[in-house]
Scaffold this active site. Structure first.
Site, PDB file in Angstrom:
ATOM      1  N   ASN A   9      -0.222  -1.884   6.658  1.00 14.58           N
ATOM      2  CA  ASN A   9      -0.054  -3.314   6.418  1.00 14.58           C
ATOM      3  C   ASN A   9       1.353  -3.524   5.867  1.00 14.58           C
ATOM      4  O   ASN A   9       1.622  -3.191   4.720  1.00 14.58           O
ATOM      5  CB  ASN A   9      -1.125  -3.780   5.410  1.00 14.58           C
ATOM      6  CG  ASN A   9      -0.960  -5.239   5.037  1.00 14.58           C
ATOM      7  OD1 ASN A   9      -0.130  -5.955   5.615  1.00 14.58           O
ATOM      8  ND2 ASN A   9      -1.745  -5.692   4.067  1.00 14.58           N
ATOM      9  N   TRP A  10       2.217  -4.068   6.702  1.00 20.38           N
ATOM     10  CA  TRP A  10       3.623  -4.214   6.297  1.00 20.38           C
ATOM     11  C   TRP A  10       3.836  -5.415   5.385  1.00 20.38           C
ATOM     12  O   TRP A  10       4.932  -5.623   4.893  1.00 20.38           O
ATOM     13  CB  TRP A  10       4.519  -4.302   7.540  1.00 20.38           C
ATOM     14  CG  TRP A  10       4.628  -3.014   8.310  1.00 20.38           C
ATOM     15  CD1 TRP A  10       3.997  -1.824   8.028  1.00 20.38           C
ATOM     16  CD2 TRP A  10       5.419  -2.764   9.480  1.00 20.38           C
ATOM     17  NE1 TRP A  10       4.357  -0.862   8.943  1.00 20.38           N
ATOM     18  CE2 TRP A  10       5.225  -1.409   9.850  1.00 20.38           C
ATOM     19  CE3 TRP A  10       6.280  -3.549  10.256  1.00 20.38           C
ATOM     20  CZ2 TRP A  10       5.853  -0.841  10.966  1.00 20.38           C
ATOM     21  CZ3 TRP A  10       6.901  -2.975  11.369  1.00 20.38           C
ATOM     22  CH2 TRP A  10       6.686  -1.641  11.704  1.00 20.38           C
ATOM     23  N   LYS A  11       2.823  -6.259   5.227  1.00 24.28           N
ATOM     24  CA  LYS A  11       2.926  -7.439   4.349  1.00 24.28           C
ATOM     25  C   LYS A  11       4.204  -8.224   4.695  1.00 24.28           C
ATOM     26  O   LYS A  11       4.581  -8.271   5.856  1.00 24.28           O
ATOM     27  CB  LYS A  11       2.858  -7.000   2.880  1.00 24.28           C
ATOM     28  CG  LYS A  11       1.611  -6.130   2.601  1.00 24.28           C
ATOM     29  CD  LYS A  11       1.383  -5.846   1.143  1.00 24.28           C
ATOM     30  CE  LYS A  11       0.159  -4.953   0.984  1.00 24.28           C
ATOM     31  NZ  LYS A  11      -0.157  -4.681  -0.423  1.00 24.28           N
ATOM     32  N   HIS A  95      -7.397 -10.222   2.975  1.00 23.61           N
ATOM     33  CA  HIS A  95      -6.695  -9.327   2.044  1.00 23.61           C
ATOM     34  C   HIS A  95      -6.662  -9.966   0.654  1.00 23.61           C
ATOM     35  O   HIS A  95      -6.562 -11.185   0.527  1.00 23.61           O
ATOM     36  CB  HIS A  95      -5.274  -9.065   2.555  1.00 23.61           C
ATOM     37  CG  HIS A  95      -4.595  -7.967   1.818  1.00 23.61           C
ATOM     38  ND1 HIS A  95      -3.997  -8.170   0.597  1.00 23.61           N
ATOM     39  CD2 HIS A  95      -4.451  -6.650   2.110  1.00 23.61           C
ATOM     40  CE1 HIS A  95      -3.498  -7.007   0.172  1.00 23.61           C
ATOM     41  NE2 HIS A  95      -3.769  -6.073   1.068  1.00 23.61           N
ATOM     42  N   GLU A  97      -4.390 -10.245  -1.425  1.00 23.43           N
ATOM     43  CA  GLU A  97      -3.224 -11.106  -1.677  1.00 23.43           C
ATOM     44  C   GLU A  97      -3.450 -12.492  -1.108  1.00 23.43           C
ATOM     45  O   GLU A  97      -3.004 -13.493  -1.686  1.00 23.43           O
ATOM     46  CB  GLU A  97      -1.958 -10.444  -1.103  1.00 23.43           C
ATOM     47  CG  GLU A  97      -1.537  -9.259  -1.972  1.00 23.43           C
ATOM     48  CD  GLU A  97      -0.917  -8.102  -1.215  1.00 23.43           C
ATOM     49  OE1 GLU A  97      -0.470  -8.283  -0.063  1.00 23.43           O
ATOM     50  OE2 GLU A  97      -0.888  -6.984  -1.789  1.00 23.43           O
ATOM     51  N   GLU A 167     -10.442  -2.239  -0.823  1.00 20.42           N
ATOM     52  CA  GLU A 167      -9.171  -2.141  -1.535  1.00 20.42           C
ATOM     53  C   GLU A 167      -9.360  -2.664  -2.959  1.00 20.42           C
ATOM     54  O   GLU A 167      -9.298  -3.885  -3.183  1.00 20.42           O
ATOM     55  CB  GLU A 167      -8.095  -2.979  -0.837  1.00 20.42           C
ATOM     56  CG  GLU A 167      -7.814  -2.568   0.584  1.00 20.42           C
ATOM     57  CD  GLU A 167      -6.429  -3.019   1.033  1.00 20.42           C
ATOM     58  OE1 GLU A 167      -5.604  -2.157   1.275  1.00 20.42           O
ATOM     59  OE2 GLU A 167      -6.181  -4.232   1.086  1.00 20.42           O
ATOM     60  N   GLY A 173      -0.536  -1.374  -4.822  1.00 24.99           N
ATOM     61  CA  GLY A 173       0.868  -1.451  -5.243  1.00 24.99           C
ATOM     62  C   GLY A 173       1.107  -1.004  -6.670  1.00 24.99           C
ATOM     63  O   GLY A 173       2.180  -1.223  -7.225  1.00 24.99           O
ATOM     64  N   SER A 213      -2.570   2.294  -2.914  1.00 29.79           N
ATOM     65  CA  SER A 213      -1.693   3.404  -3.301  1.00 29.79           C
ATOM     66  C   SER A 213      -2.033   4.710  -2.571  1.00 29.79           C
ATOM     67  O   SER A 213      -1.964   5.787  -3.155  1.00 29.79           O
ATOM     68  CB  SER A 213      -1.717   3.603  -4.825  1.00 29.79           C
ATOM     69  OG  SER A 213      -1.267   2.433  -5.484  1.00 29.79           O
ATOM     70  N   GLY A 234      -0.246   0.128   2.344  1.00 31.85           N
ATOM     71  CA  GLY A 234       0.820  -0.856   2.144  1.00 31.85           C
ATOM     72  C   GLY A 234       2.171  -0.162   2.050  1.00 31.85           C
ATOM     73  O   GLY A 234       2.749   0.243   3.059  1.00 31.85           O
ATOM     74  N   GLY A 235       2.647   0.034   0.822  1.00 31.24           N
ATOM     75  CA  GLY A 235       4.003   0.540   0.570  1.00 31.24           C
ATOM     76  C   GLY A 235       4.381   1.764   1.393  1.00 31.24           C
ATOM     77  O   GLY A 235       5.482   1.817   1.966  1.00 31.24           O
TER      78      GLY A 235
HETATM   79  P1  13P Z   1      -0.387  -0.187  -1.318  1.00 29.29           P
HETATM   80  O1  13P Z   1      -0.634   0.957  -0.374  1.00 29.29           O
HETATM   81  O2  13P Z   1       1.066  -0.573  -1.415  1.00 29.29           O
HETATM   82  O3  13P Z   1      -1.048   0.016  -2.639  1.00 29.29           O
HETATM   83  O4  13P Z   1      -1.079  -1.493  -0.651  1.00 29.29           O
HETATM   84  C1  13P Z   1      -2.390  -1.403  -0.205  1.00 29.29           C
HETATM   85  C2  13P Z   1      -2.709  -2.624   0.556  1.00 29.29           C
HETATM   86  O5  13P Z   1      -2.791  -3.702   0.019  1.00 29.29           O
HETATM   87  C3  13P Z   1      -2.902  -2.482   2.013  1.00 29.29           C
HETATM   88  O6  13P Z   1      -3.434  -3.646   2.563  1.00 29.29           O
END
Ligand code: 13P
Length: 253
Positions: A9-11, A95, A97, A167, A173, A213, A234-235
């Protein structure tokens, strides 16, 4: 046997130019990986150019959100048919967020899931508790009601292809990963809820990803848990080598 599914997920990251570069690098790095389904979710403006560069590869494209109406006067929104035609095979829905910053609720998640399935887009439905909810001891109830609420409009005969992403918000994050045992406890609970909601055979087919993470160094241990069927990253998906490490670590042992 569930095929592990690792999605990045590149957000809100990467311009179209940068996204194409990253997609091509990833395509090269993972071209020989077998036994893992792979997807990346760039921003909506990157779906067309990224999907073109990933044609005939083992890396699929996902969108990060979808609106529930198929068209009309809804400035700024994107329909499921548009995303599908642009090259997306999956869409991430609900998600945390989006729940935190954009007012997403279980009801709006359910409407988006319905619209996606109607357009032949596969869905990754995200659920997970906050830190206060975990500390209160009610986290299984929270996750269970998000699951049931989000899947309210899904019929049993279309459920086997669902992907659920657990999640925990406190692990996103933050560098703080749920331990494999903590994640497995919730994944097993989710699987049990899916048995009640659909049936045992359908629940056994549904992939449940872990997110929060995930890194190359912790992926294999998480994936070794019986109900963890992949990762939503994510990251660590923003860099081709670190994402490829997670993909390789997720191959069935
Ligand atoms: P991180 O891997 O950066 O913790 O993010 C997870 C995430 O929200 C994937 O959708």
């Amino acid at each position: 046997m569930r095929v592990p599914f690792v999605a990045g997920n590149w957000k809100l990251n990467k311009t179209p130019t940068e996204a194409v570069e990253l997609a091509l690098e990833l395509r090269r790095l993972v071209s020989s990986v077998r036994g893992v389904e792979i997807a990346i979710a760039p921003t909506a403006v990157c779906i067309v150019p990224v999907a073109k560069k990933l044609e005939e590869s083992n890396v699929k494209v996902a969108a990060q959100n979808v609106f529930w109406e198929s068209g009309g006067a809804y400035t700024g929104e994107l329909s499921a048919a548009m995303l599908k035609d642009a090259g997306a095979e999956y869409v991430i829905i609900g998600h945390s967020e989006r729940r935190t910053y954009f007012g997403e609720t279980d009801e709006t998640v359910a409407k988006r899931v319905r619209a996606a399935l109607d357009a032949d887009l596969k869905v990754i439905v995200c659920i997970g508790e906050t830190l206060p909810q975990r500390d209160s001891g009610k986290f299984l109830d929270v996750v269970g009601s998000q699951l049931i609420g989000g899947l309210a409009k899904v019929a049993a005969d279309e459920a086997a292809e669902l992907v659920i992403a657990y999640e925990p918000v406190w692990a996103i994050g933050t560098g703080r990963t749920a331990s494999p045992e903590q994640a497995q406890e919730v994944h097993a609970y989710i699987r049990g809820k899916l048995v009640e909601r659909f049936d045992a055979q359908t629940a056994a087919a549904i992939r449940i990803q872990y997110g929060g993470s995930v890194k190359g160094s912790n992926a294999a241990e998480l994936m070794s848990q019986p109900d963890i069927d992949g990762a939503l990253v994510g990251g660590a998906s923003l860099e081709a080598n670190s994402f490829a490490d997670i993909i390789r670590a997720s191959r069935p042992q």
